[in-house]
Design a protein around this motif. Structure first.
Motif, PDB file in Angstrom:
ATOM      1  N   PHE A  60       4.390   8.956   3.014  1.00  0.00           N
ATOM      2  CA  PHE A  60       5.657   8.487   3.585  1.00  0.00           C
ATOM      3  C   PHE A  60       6.585   9.685   3.744  1.00  0.00           C
ATOM      4  CE2 PHE A  60       3.986   4.801   1.306  1.00  0.00           C
ATOM      5  CZ  PHE A  60       4.100   3.812   2.279  1.00  0.00           C
ATOM      6  N   GLU A  61       7.329   9.713   4.831  1.00  0.00           N
ATOM      7  CA  GLU A  61       8.264  10.809   5.084  1.00  0.00           C
ATOM      8  C   GLU A  61       9.653  10.531   4.532  1.00  0.00           C
ATOM      9  OE1 GLU A  61       8.371  12.053   9.134  1.00  0.00           O
ATOM     10  OE2 GLU A  61       6.191  12.203   9.273  1.00  0.00           O
ATOM     11  N   ASP A  62       9.949   9.260   4.268  1.00  0.00           N
ATOM     12  CA  ASP A  62      11.333   8.918   3.918  1.00  0.00           C
ATOM     13  C   ASP A  62      11.475   8.272   2.540  1.00  0.00           C
ATOM     14  OD1 ASP A  62       9.994   6.687   4.749  1.00  0.00           O
ATOM     15  OD2 ASP A  62      11.452   6.081   6.254  1.00  0.00           O
ATOM     16  N   LEU A  63      10.843   8.878   1.543  1.00  0.00           N
ATOM     17  CA  LEU A  63      11.049   8.430   0.164  1.00  0.00           C
ATOM     18  C   LEU A  63      12.367   8.991  -0.356  1.00  0.00           C
ATOM     19  CD1 LEU A  63       7.446   8.971  -1.250  1.00  0.00           C
ATOM     20  CD2 LEU A  63       8.493   6.830  -0.509  1.00  0.00           C
ATOM     21  N   ALA A  64      12.789   8.517  -1.502  1.00  0.00           N
ATOM     22  CA  ALA A  64      14.068   8.968  -2.071  1.00  0.00           C
ATOM     23  C   ALA A  64      14.139  10.485  -2.199  1.00  0.00           C
ATOM     24  CB  ALA A  64      14.286   8.315  -3.435  1.00  0.00           C
ATOM     25  N   ASP A  65      13.012  11.123  -2.562  1.00  0.00           N
ATOM     26  CA  ASP A  65      12.990  12.579  -2.725  1.00  0.00           C
ATOM     27  C   ASP A  65      12.355  13.287  -1.532  1.00  0.00           C
ATOM     28  OD1 ASP A  65      14.225  12.488  -5.205  1.00  0.00           O
ATOM     29  OD2 ASP A  65      12.319  12.212  -6.256  1.00  0.00           O
ATOM     30  N   GLY A  66      12.284  12.626  -0.392  1.00  0.00           N
ATOM     31  CA  GLY A  66      11.672  13.224   0.792  1.00  0.00           C
ATOM     32  C   GLY A  66      10.251  12.726   0.987  1.00  0.00           C
ATOM     33  N   MET A  67       9.383  13.604   1.469  1.00  0.00           N
ATOM     34  CA  MET A  67       8.005  13.232   1.754  1.00  0.00           C
ATOM     35  C   MET A  67       7.202  13.111   0.464  1.00  0.00           C
ATOM     36  SD  MET A  67       5.178  15.185   4.134  1.00  0.00           S
ATOM     37  CE  MET A  67       6.209  15.137   5.567  1.00  0.00           C
ATOM     38  N   GLY A  68       6.276  12.139   0.437  1.00  0.00           N
ATOM     39  CA  GLY A  68       5.426  11.974  -0.727  1.00  0.00           C
ATOM     40  C   GLY A  68       4.252  11.069  -0.430  1.00  0.00           C
ATOM     41  N   VAL A  69       3.266  11.095  -1.312  1.00  0.00           N
ATOM     42  CA  VAL A  69       2.081  10.257  -1.185  1.00  0.00           C
ATOM     43  C   VAL A  69       2.096   9.245  -2.319  1.00  0.00           C
ATOM     44  CG1 VAL A  69      -0.441  10.214  -1.179  1.00  0.00           C
ATOM     45  CG2 VAL A  69       0.771  12.094  -0.070  1.00  0.00           C
ATOM     46  N   VAL A  70       1.905   7.982  -1.959  1.00  0.00           N
ATOM     47  CA  VAL A  70       1.955   6.883  -2.918  1.00  0.00           C
ATOM     48  C   VAL A  70       0.659   6.094  -2.822  1.00  0.00           C
ATOM     49  CG1 VAL A  70       3.182   4.768  -3.526  1.00  0.00           C
ATOM     50  CG2 VAL A  70       4.456   6.736  -2.688  1.00  0.00           C
ATOM     51  N   SER A  71       0.097   5.697  -3.960  1.00  0.00           N
ATOM     52  CA  SER A  71      -1.081   4.825  -3.974  1.00  0.00           C
ATOM     53  C   SER A  71      -0.622   3.379  -3.968  1.00  0.00           C
ATOM     54  CB  SER A  71      -1.936   5.089  -5.211  1.00  0.00           C
ATOM     55  OG  SER A  71      -2.495   6.372  -5.145  1.00  0.00           O
ATOM     56  N   LEU A  72      -1.182   2.605  -3.026  1.00  0.00           N
ATOM     57  CA  LEU A  72      -0.810   1.194  -2.893  1.00  0.00           C
ATOM     58  C   LEU A  72      -2.048   0.324  -2.785  1.00  0.00           C
ATOM     59  CD1 LEU A  72       2.023   1.615  -0.254  1.00  0.00           C
ATOM     60  CD2 LEU A  72       2.332   0.988  -2.652  1.00  0.00           C
ATOM     61  N   ASN A  73      -1.969  -0.874  -3.330  1.00  0.00           N
ATOM     62  CA  ASN A  73      -3.022  -1.861  -3.202  1.00  0.00           C
ATOM     63  C   ASN A  73      -3.144  -2.246  -1.727  1.00  0.00           C
ATOM     64  OD1 ASN A  73      -4.002  -4.755  -3.070  1.00  0.00           O
ATOM     65  ND2 ASN A  73      -4.310  -4.291  -5.235  1.00  0.00           N
ATOM     66  N   ALA A  74      -4.353  -2.573  -1.295  1.00  0.00           N
ATOM     67  CA  ALA A  74      -4.581  -2.925   0.106  1.00  0.00           C
ATOM     68  C   ALA A  74      -3.716  -4.094   0.566  1.00  0.00           C
ATOM     69  CB  ALA A  74      -6.054  -3.242   0.330  1.00  0.00           C
ATOM     70  N   ALA A  75      -3.446  -5.031  -0.318  1.00  0.00           N
ATOM     71  CA  ALA A  75      -2.636  -6.189   0.046  1.00  0.00           C
ATOM     72  C   ALA A  75      -1.169  -5.818   0.284  1.00  0.00           C
ATOM     73  CB  ALA A  75      -2.735  -7.253  -1.031  1.00  0.00           C
ATOM     74  N   ALA A  76      -0.753  -4.629  -0.116  1.00  0.00           N
ATOM     75  CA  ALA A  76       0.644  -4.205   0.014  1.00  0.00           C
ATOM     76  C   ALA A  76       0.951  -3.553   1.358  1.00  0.00           C
ATOM     77  CB  ALA A  76       1.004  -3.235  -1.107  1.00  0.00           C
ATOM     78  N   ILE A  77      -0.086  -3.318   2.168  1.00  0.00           N
ATOM     79  CA  ILE A  77       0.116  -2.652   3.464  1.00  0.00           C
ATOM     80  C   ILE A  77      -0.591  -3.412   4.576  1.00  0.00           C
ATOM     81  CG2 ILE A  77       0.447  -0.346   2.507  1.00  0.00           C
ATOM     82  CD1 ILE A  77      -2.492   0.256   3.211  1.00  0.00           C
ATOM     83  N   ARG A  78      -0.141  -3.155   5.807  1.00  0.00           N
ATOM     84  CA  ARG A  78      -0.817  -3.697   6.992  1.00  0.00           C
ATOM     85  C   ARG A  78      -0.860  -2.597   8.046  1.00  0.00           C
ATOM     86  NH1 ARG A  78       2.813  -4.309  10.919  1.00  0.00           N
ATOM     87  NH2 ARG A  78       4.984  -4.636  10.327  1.00  0.00           N
ATOM     88  N   ARG A  79      -1.896  -2.644   8.857  1.00  0.00           N
ATOM     89  CA  ARG A  79      -2.030  -1.686   9.946  1.00  0.00           C
ATOM     90  C   ARG A  79      -0.938  -1.949  10.980  1.00  0.00           C
ATOM     91  NH1 ARG A  79      -7.122   0.265  11.013  1.00  0.00           N
ATOM     92  NH2 ARG A  79      -7.928  -1.636  10.097  1.00  0.00           N
ATOM     93  N   VAL A  80      -0.403  -0.889  11.567  1.00  0.00           N
ATOM     94  CA  VAL A  80       0.627  -1.003  12.598  1.00  0.00           C
ATOM     95  C   VAL A  80      -0.010  -0.659  13.939  1.00  0.00           C
ATOM     96  CG1 VAL A  80       2.796  -0.063  13.465  1.00  0.00           C
ATOM     97  CG2 VAL A  80       2.474  -0.395  11.010  1.00  0.00           C
ATOM     98  N   GLY A  81       0.123  -1.564  14.893  1.00  0.00           N
ATOM     99  CA  GLY A  81      -0.422  -1.329  16.240  1.00  0.00           C
ATOM    100  C   GLY A  81      -1.930  -1.164  16.236  1.00  0.00           C
ATOM    101  N   GLY A  82      -2.485  -0.936  17.406  1.00  0.00           N
ATOM    102  CA  GLY A  82      -3.925  -0.688  17.533  1.00  0.00           C
ATOM    103  C   GLY A  82      -4.758  -1.832  16.999  1.00  0.00           C
TER     104      GLY A  82
END
Length: 83
Positions: A60-82
């Motif tokens: 993510f580019e817009d976390l509280a401290d700037g850019m970062g990588v976060v591990s998330l469960n598959a149910a917490a995200i969805r594909r955008v477009g495509g």
């Protein structure tokens, strides 16, 4: 159990097909993480998949401290477009 059968069952349990690396995804509900809160709808890019698609590392580019990588469960995200 053959690996493909195991993966198919794993995806059925999660309710989602695997999302490929570099796909753009959105968080489906507000989430509290070690890097701070992430609001529903926040978009990021998948950089890695774990356990056959059960969870993902998302950049993510817009976390509280700037850019970062976060591990998330598959149910917490969805594909955008495509597809």
């Amino acid at each position: 159990m053959p690996v493909l059968d195991w993966l198919d069952k794993k995806h059925a349990l999660v309710g989602l097909a695997a999302i490929e690396e570099h796909a753009v995804v959105a968080v489906v509900a507000d989430a509290d993480t070690e890097d701070g809160p992430i609001r529903a709808g926040t978009q990021g890019t998948v950089v890695s998949m774990y356990d056959g698609g059960a969870s993902y590392a998302v950049e993510f580019e817009d976390l509280a401290d700037g850019m970062g990588v976060v591990s998330l469960n598959a149910a917490a995200i969805r594909r955008v477009g495509g597809a």
